[in-house]
Design a protein around this motif. Sequence first.
Motif, mmCIF file in Angstrom:
data_model
loop_
_atom_site.group_PDB
_atom_site.id
_atom_site.type_symbol
_atom_site.label_atom_id
_atom_site.label_comp_id
_atom_site.label_asym_id
_atom_site.label_seq_id
_atom_site.Cartn_x
_atom_site.Cartn_y
_atom_site.Cartn_z
ATOM 1 N N ARG A 2 0.842 -1.188 0.000
ATOM 2 C CA ARG A 2 0.000 0.000 0.000
ATOM 3 C C ARG A 2 0.881 1.243 0.000
ATOM 4 O O ARG A 2 1.900 1.288 0.699
ATOM 5 C CB ARG A 2 -0.919 0.027 1.223
ATOM 6 C CG ARG A 2 -1.961 -1.069 1.264
ATOM 7 C CD ARG A 2 -2.902 -0.870 2.441
ATOM 8 N NE ARG A 2 -3.777 0.285 2.218
ATOM 9 C CZ ARG A 2 -4.175 1.115 3.197
ATOM 10 N NH1 ARG A 2 -3.738 0.946 4.422
ATOM 11 N NH2 ARG A 2 -4.987 2.115 2.927
ATOM 12 N N LEU A 3 0.493 2.237 -0.780
ATOM 13 C CA LEU A 3 1.276 3.456 -0.897
ATOM 14 C C LEU A 3 0.353 4.658 -0.764
ATOM 15 O O LEU A 3 -0.711 4.697 -1.386
ATOM 16 C CB LEU A 3 2.007 3.474 -2.239
ATOM 17 C CG LEU A 3 2.956 4.639 -2.509
ATOM 18 C CD1 LEU A 3 4.136 4.172 -3.374
ATOM 19 C CD2 LEU A 3 2.250 5.797 -3.217
ATOM 20 N N LEU A 4 0.746 5.620 0.045
ATOM 21 C CA LEU A 4 -0.020 6.852 0.211
ATOM 22 C C LEU A 4 0.602 7.941 -0.639
ATOM 23 O O LEU A 4 1.755 8.317 -0.444
ATOM 24 C CB LEU A 4 -0.037 7.279 1.681
ATOM 25 C CG LEU A 4 -0.779 8.589 1.995
ATOM 26 C CD1 LEU A 4 -2.250 8.494 1.599
ATOM 27 C CD2 LEU A 4 -0.635 8.955 3.470
ATOM 28 N N LEU A 5 -0.172 8.447 -1.601
ATOM 29 C CA LEU A 5 0.280 9.514 -2.499
ATOM 30 C C LEU A 5 -0.370 10.819 -2.058
ATOM 31 O O LEU A 5 -1.595 10.966 -2.142
ATOM 32 C CB LEU A 5 -0.097 9.178 -3.939
ATOM 33 C CG LEU A 5 0.138 10.273 -4.984
ATOM 34 C CD1 LEU A 5 1.610 10.655 -5.054
ATOM 35 C CD2 LEU A 5 -0.375 9.820 -6.344
ATOM 36 N N VAL A 6 0.440 11.759 -1.593
ATOM 37 C CA VAL A 6 -0.062 13.061 -1.134
ATOM 38 C C VAL A 6 0.257 14.076 -2.222
ATOM 39 O O VAL A 6 1.397 14.520 -2.360
ATOM 40 C CB VAL A 6 0.579 13.467 0.208
ATOM 41 C CG1 VAL A 6 -0.122 14.706 0.768
ATOM 42 C CG2 VAL A 6 0.519 12.323 1.210
ATOM 43 N N GLU A 7 -0.751 14.429 -3.013
ATOM 44 C CA GLU A 7 -0.553 15.266 -4.202
ATOM 45 C C GLU A 7 -1.837 16.035 -4.472
ATOM 46 O O GLU A 7 -2.905 15.443 -4.592
ATOM 47 C CB GLU A 7 -0.176 14.390 -5.392
ATOM 48 C CG GLU A 7 -0.213 15.051 -6.746
ATOM 49 C CD GLU A 7 0.803 16.176 -6.885
ATOM 50 O OE1 GLU A 7 0.352 17.340 -7.089
ATOM 51 O OE2 GLU A 7 2.005 15.907 -6.783
ATOM 52 N N ASP A 8 -1.743 17.377 -4.568
ATOM 53 C CA ASP A 8 -2.947 18.190 -4.744
ATOM 54 C C ASP A 8 -3.402 18.270 -6.192
ATOM 55 O O ASP A 8 -4.556 18.606 -6.471
ATOM 56 C CB ASP A 8 -2.724 19.606 -4.195
ATOM 57 C CG ASP A 8 -1.687 20.379 -4.999
ATOM 58 O OD1 ASP A 8 -0.631 19.800 -5.311
ATOM 59 O OD2 ASP A 8 -1.941 21.564 -5.307
ATOM 60 N N ASP A 9 -2.524 17.969 -7.148
ATOM 61 C CA ASP A 9 -2.880 18.031 -8.568
ATOM 62 C C ASP A 9 -3.493 16.697 -8.987
ATOM 63 O O ASP A 9 -2.800 15.673 -9.049
ATOM 64 C CB ASP A 9 -1.629 18.332 -9.395
ATOM 65 C CG ASP A 9 -1.945 18.620 -10.855
ATOM 66 O OD1 ASP A 9 -2.795 17.906 -11.438
ATOM 67 O OD2 ASP A 9 -1.340 19.540 -11.423
#
Length: 228
Positions: A2-9
């Motif tokens: 599992r990977l958490l991607l923190v990206e506003d775009d």
Amino acid sequence: MRLLLVEDDDHVAAALSAVLSRHGFEVTHARGGEDALRALLPTESEPFGVILLDLGLPDLDGYEVCGKIRRLTSTPVIMVTARADVRSRIHGLNLGADDYVVKPYDTGELLARIHAVSRRTAPDDASVTPDEALLLGAVRIELPTRQVSVSGEAVQLTRKEFDLLALLAQRPGVVFRREQIISEVWRTSWEGTGRTLEVHVASLRSKLRMPALIETVRGVGYRLVAPA
């Protein structure tokens, strides 16, 4: 993993999520710092293996988010940002980031860095005994003596066969890209070595008499399926 991607775009997140999914990752997308911190609260779900953290978030400063993440969890954090100056890199690493990738980046390099930090910081899924053996069902891999046995019966492997099996066995279920395997086991580039890898995988399946132990992930690479 599992990977958490923190990206506003959303467009960047969608494109990157598609690539990561093809390489065996289960991606959770958080559009801001608060969303990311909520996603890290304890649940019954499997914990995240890696966090990709953009610094330019709409609600909280990315550095602040990194500091809060580090107080919540030891999960590896890779900062992904357009800030290329040395002071920003140093500040991010001092806050607890495990790596720092500058946009625009090569996807292959980002994947390699994800695998690198996860190997350095995450506990092995295989059971490791005090004598440094990996135990995967009936398969026992003795790391110091480079011996392998199945149900107590010794299996003779070549040096590269052992190196390949040991690499996959240290992260059962994780997809290793072909290029990554070639780099780590053969210490060379992918060109002209692909057939060699396929031959070694086939030989391992035959010698261990467990064809399903090493799974081919089409278009990506291989992973070891831990026996029940």
